[in-house]
Write a protein that holds these residues in place. Sequence first.
Motif, PDB file in Angstrom:
ATOM      1  N   UNK A 160       0.836  -1.197   0.000  1.00 49.72           N
ATOM      2  CA  UNK A 160       0.000   0.000   0.000  1.00 49.72           C
ATOM      3  C   UNK A 160       0.870   1.246   0.000  1.00 49.72           C
ATOM      4  N   UNK A 161       1.909   1.245   0.825  1.00 47.07           N
ATOM      5  CA  UNK A 161       2.814   2.387   0.866  1.00 47.07           C
ATOM      6  C   UNK A 161       3.552   2.545  -0.456  1.00 47.07           C
ATOM      7  N   UNK A 162       3.926   1.435  -1.088  1.00 48.14           N
ATOM      8  CA  UNK A 162       4.602   1.484  -2.379  1.00 48.14           C
ATOM      9  C   UNK A 162       3.689   2.103  -3.430  1.00 48.14           C
ATOM     10  N   UNK A 163       2.425   1.688  -3.457  1.00 48.24           N
ATOM     11  CA  UNK A 163       1.473   2.259  -4.417  1.00 48.24           C
ATOM     12  C   UNK A 163       1.280   3.751  -4.187  1.00 48.24           C
ATOM     13  N   UNK A 164       1.187   4.150  -2.923  1.00 49.28           N
ATOM     14  CA  UNK A 164       1.048   5.569  -2.615  1.00 49.28           C
ATOM     15  C   UNK A 164       2.266   6.342  -3.106  1.00 49.28           C
ATOM     16  N   UNK A 165       3.458   5.811  -2.832  1.00 44.05           N
ATOM     17  CA  UNK A 165       4.691   6.482  -3.254  1.00 44.05           C
ATOM     18  C   UNK A 165       4.806   6.596  -4.755  1.00 44.05           C
ATOM     19  N   UNK A 166       4.510   5.498  -5.485  1.00 48.37           N
ATOM     20  CA  UNK A 166       4.607   5.555  -6.945  1.00 48.37           C
ATOM     21  C   UNK A 166       3.560   6.489  -7.529  1.00 48.37           C
ATOM     22  N   UNK A 167       2.399   6.563  -6.914  1.00 48.76           N
ATOM     23  CA  UNK A 167       1.379   7.506  -7.373  1.00 48.76           C
ATOM     24  C   UNK A 167       1.814   8.945  -7.193  1.00 48.76           C
ATOM     25  N   UNK A 168       2.449   9.236  -6.049  1.00 49.23           N
ATOM     26  CA  UNK A 168       2.941  10.593  -5.816  1.00 49.23           C
ATOM     27  C   UNK A 168       4.076  10.943  -6.761  1.00 49.23           C
ATOM     28  N   UNK A 169       4.988  10.006  -7.017  1.00 47.46           N
ATOM     29  CA  UNK A 169       6.081  10.251  -7.956  1.00 47.46           C
ATOM     30  C   UNK A 169       5.526  10.461  -9.358  1.00 47.46           C
ATOM     31  N   UNK A 170       4.543   9.661  -9.750  1.00 42.47           N
ATOM     32  CA  UNK A 170       3.914   9.836 -11.067  1.00 42.47           C
ATOM     33  C   UNK A 170       3.222  11.176 -11.187  1.00 42.47           C
ATOM     34  N   UNK A 171       2.547  11.603 -10.115  1.00 45.24           N
ATOM     35  CA  UNK A 171       1.894  12.915 -10.129  1.00 45.24           C
ATOM     36  C   UNK A 171       2.922  14.029 -10.257  1.00 45.24           C
ATOM     37  N   UNK A 172       4.050  13.892  -9.560  1.00 50.32           N
ATOM     38  CA  UNK A 172       5.112  14.900  -9.656  1.00 50.32           C
ATOM     39  C   UNK A 172       5.671  14.941 -11.073  1.00 50.32           C
ATOM     40  N   UNK A 173       5.850  13.773 -11.699  1.00 50.86           N
ATOM     41  CA  UNK A 173       6.342  13.722 -13.078  1.00 50.86           C
ATOM     42  C   UNK A 173       5.387  14.402 -14.038  1.00 50.86           C
ATOM     43  N   UNK A 174       4.095  14.161 -13.872  1.00 54.38           N
ATOM     44  CA  UNK A 174       3.096  14.802 -14.729  1.00 54.38           C
ATOM     45  C   UNK A 174       3.102  16.314 -14.519  1.00 54.38           C
ATOM     46  N   UNK A 175       3.290  16.742 -13.275  1.00 52.91           N
ATOM     47  CA  UNK A 175       3.342  18.174 -12.970  1.00 52.91           C
ATOM     48  C   UNK A 175       4.533  18.819 -13.668  1.00 52.91           C
TER      49      UNK A 175
END
Length: 184
Positions: A160-175
């Motif tokens: 769950x923590x891994x999914x949260x982290x990858x989602x945040x990194x992906x959001x930062x990349x899109x930003x």
Amino acid sequence: MKASFLVKLFVALAVLLGSSTYASADTIGAISFTGANSYNSTSFTFVGNPTVLAATTTGSFTIFDSAAAVTANSFTFSPIFTPFQIFSITEGSNTLTIFFDSLDTIVNTPGALALTGLATIDLNGVITDGTFSLSSQFGDKTPVVSFSATALAPTPEPSTLFLLGTGLVGSAGAFFRRRRTLTA
């Protein structure tokens, strides 16, 4: 500019992920029984069934009073401890069943016994992992057995923590990608 934002992002991620691993335990409550028992260096024996001391029930256990029907099972705690159901308490439509899963501490002194460990607590079908503390004193002719339980807080799953982290990194990349196309 980019580097400072990335540093801030990774610091925020580290704080978020680090803080999620700190879990607190919630107290379910305490309940005390009075009744005859005996023990030695290897076993604990109930003589008859204990009676709930209603004045000492706290938390989720306040639904039980001296009218509750308590069934207690004697047990052996040394040299080998086997998980077992120690208490079943019923009053009206409320049922509490406590299973001792493991022993962590045994303090056996003349006139007193104290046991602590992990328990599974089933209160009206809601099952909670927790800790227990059971003690017996022979200071007077009426031995008291007290029991308290504390729920163990759930630990976040690594996936769950891994999914949260990858989602945040992906959001930062899109930003960053969006910001780069707007400035170009």
